[in-house]
Scaffold this active site. Structure first.
Site, PDB file in Angstrom:
ATOM      1  N   GLU A   1      -8.769   0.643  -3.027  1.00 10.35           N
ATOM      2  CA  GLU A   1      -9.582   0.695  -1.805  1.00 10.35           C
ATOM      3  C   GLU A   1     -10.458   1.929  -1.862  1.00 10.35           C
ATOM      4  OE1 GLU A   1      -7.245   0.829   1.707  1.00 10.35           O
ATOM      5  OE2 GLU A   1      -6.424  -1.153   1.388  1.00 10.35           O
TER       6      GLU A   1
ATOM      7  N   ARG B   1      -9.240   8.319  -0.739  1.00 12.67           N
ATOM      8  CA  ARG B   1     -10.197   8.730   0.302  1.00 12.67           C
ATOM      9  C   ARG B   1     -11.046   9.872  -0.205  1.00 12.67           C
ATOM     10  NH1 ARG B   1      -8.964   6.689   5.816  1.00 12.67           N
ATOM     11  NH2 ARG B   1     -10.686   8.042   6.404  1.00 12.67           N
TER      12      ARG B   1
ATOM     13  N   THR C   1      -8.370   3.690   8.650  1.00  8.39           N
ATOM     14  CA  THR C   1      -9.609   2.910   8.590  1.00  8.39           C
ATOM     15  C   THR C   1      -9.747   2.133   9.895  1.00  8.39           C
ATOM     16  OG1 THR C   1      -9.099   2.698   6.255  1.00  8.39           O
ATOM     17  CG2 THR C   1     -10.917   1.378   7.078  1.00  8.39           C
TER      18      THR C   1
ATOM     19  N   GLU D   1     -11.377  -9.143   3.220  1.00  7.85           N
ATOM     20  CA  GLU D   1     -10.094  -8.806   3.829  1.00  7.85           C
ATOM     21  C   GLU D   1     -10.338  -8.620   5.314  1.00  7.85           C
ATOM     22  OE1 GLU D   1      -7.417  -6.298   1.773  1.00  7.85           O
ATOM     23  OE2 GLU D   1      -6.476  -5.559   3.609  1.00  7.85           O
TER      24      GLU D   1
ATOM     25  N   ASN E   1       0.847  -1.190   0.000  1.00  4.96           N
ATOM     26  CA  ASN E   1       0.000   0.000   0.000  1.00  4.96           C
ATOM     27  C   ASN E   1       0.891   1.252   0.000  1.00  4.96           C
ATOM     28  OD1 ASN E   1      -1.477   2.244   1.053  1.00  4.96           O
ATOM     29  ND2 ASN E   1      -3.065   0.850   1.744  1.00  4.96           N
TER      30      ASN E   1
ATOM     31  N   HIS F   1      -5.651   3.710  -1.593  1.00  6.86           N
ATOM     32  CA  HIS F   1      -6.967   4.099  -1.059  1.00  6.86           C
ATOM     33  C   HIS F   1      -7.234   5.548  -1.465  1.00  6.86           C
ATOM     34  CE1 HIS F   1      -9.619   4.399   2.862  1.00  6.86           C
ATOM     35  NE2 HIS F   1     -10.268   4.796   1.774  1.00  6.86           N
TER      36      HIS F   1
ATOM     37  N   ARG G   1      -6.858  12.934   1.179  1.00  3.66           N
ATOM     38  CA  ARG G   1      -5.776  13.360   2.078  1.00  3.66           C
ATOM     39  C   ARG G   1      -4.421  12.797   1.663  1.00  3.66           C
ATOM     40  NH1 ARG G   1      -7.454  10.182   7.549  1.00  3.66           N
ATOM     41  NH2 ARG G   1      -9.389  11.293   7.120  1.00  3.66           N
TER      42      ARG G   1
ATOM     43  N   HIS H   1      -3.803  -4.402   7.751  1.00  2.00           N
ATOM     44  CA  HIS H   1      -3.919  -3.209   8.596  1.00  2.00           C
ATOM     45  C   HIS H   1      -3.012  -3.328   9.810  1.00  2.00           C
ATOM     46  CE1 HIS H   1      -5.331   0.479  10.397  1.00  2.00           C
ATOM     47  NE2 HIS H   1      -5.899   0.728   9.234  1.00  2.00           N
TER      48      HIS H   1
ATOM     49  N   HIS I   1       0.962   6.203   1.950  1.00  2.00           N
ATOM     50  CA  HIS I   1       1.679   7.143   2.814  1.00  2.00           C
ATOM     51  C   HIS I   1       2.900   7.771   2.162  1.00  2.00           C
ATOM     52  CE1 HIS I   1      -1.351   6.719   5.680  1.00  2.00           C
ATOM     53  NE2 HIS I   1      -1.217   5.409   5.709  1.00  2.00           N
TER      54      HIS I   1
END
Ligand code: PXP
Length: 247
Positions: A73, A48, A104, A154, A10, A46, A52, A197, A13
């Protein structure tokens, strides 16, 4: 399922760091290509609602640039459905989303929204996306995910990882047992089982060892670790630990 779980990296970030300054670097697409080269089996991003981290343009560039599958996502909103139907990523993972949360925080309440979600995912499935639902290790939610026609669930590993980080060993063991039992239960229904996660080098192995786990999606820890050792070595070490756990 006995082969080694796939690793989805992922890259959200990387975009978080970029957006802290509002410019173009570091580029999450560059990180995705590097992760792909380092052996990631897929890239997860993801988009969002508040944008962000990942942007619409990032998704567009990922779809064009990646050779490995993109796991998109998204919250179950009309806006996200339209974006997914435009890009038709390999996989779509439906996640709950609240603007005020930092990440999340929980799984989808599939059982509460069964009818709406069944209608929501139908066009995504018809467009050829593998639909996954991000849920807690809870039998009711798994049964509901199965009934609405999801192909994949998931499992949210956040509670397990938090308990580990805080030294609450009884809670950690209880969370792990629930993840183990619910992986087997979901598999018995014919669902493909993913997990993710909060996973780190310290927490990944017990989850990777479950024979039903087909894919792990890991982001924040790997991007943080990349600061110290670089992204490819960070990914190589995660892959090594996953393979060791399954062997
Ligand atoms: N899987 C899902 C469904 C997620 O929402 C996230 C976080 O965006 C992850 C995996 C990756 O979590 P982390 O960044 O904590 O590794």
């Amino acid at each position: 399922m006995t082969s080694c779980p796939r690793l989805g990296v992922n890259i959200d970030h990387v975009a978080t760091v970029r957006n802290a300054r509002g410019g173009a670097v570091p580029d999450p697409v560059r990180a995705a290509l590097l992760a792909e080269e380092a052996g990631a089996d897929g890239i997860t991003a993801h988009l969002r609602e508040d944008r962000r981290h990942i942007s619409d343009d990032d998704i567009e560039r990922l779809v064009t640039a990646l050779k490995v599958p993109l796991n998109f996502e998204m919250a179950a909103t009309e806006e996200m459905q339209a974006i997914a139907l435009r890009h038709k990523p390999h996989a779509v993972c439906i996640v709950p989303e609240k603007r005020e949360e930092r990440t999340t925080e929980g799984g989808m309440e599939v059982a509460r929204e069964e009818n709406r979600l069944a209608h929501y995912i139908a066009p995504l499935r018809a467009a050829g996306c593998r639909v996954s639902i991000f849920i807690a290790a809870d039998r009711r939610q798994i049964e509901a995910a199965h009934r609405i026609g999801a192909e994949v669930i998931e499992l949210h590993t956040g509670a397990y990882c938090d308990a580990h980080a805080e030294g609450r060993t009884d809670a950690r063991d209880a969370e792990l047992e629930a993840l183990r039992d619910m992986s087997a239960f979901a598999d018995s229904l014919g669902l493909e089982v993913h997990a993710g996660h909060g996973l780190t080098y310290d927490t990944v192995q017990p989850v990777a060892a479950f024979p039903e786990i087909a894919e792990l999606n890991i982001g924040h820890f790997l991007i943080g670790e990349a600061i110290f050792r670089g992204l490819p070595p960070a990914i190589h070490e995660m892959r090594r630990l996953i393979a060791e756990a399954r062997a």
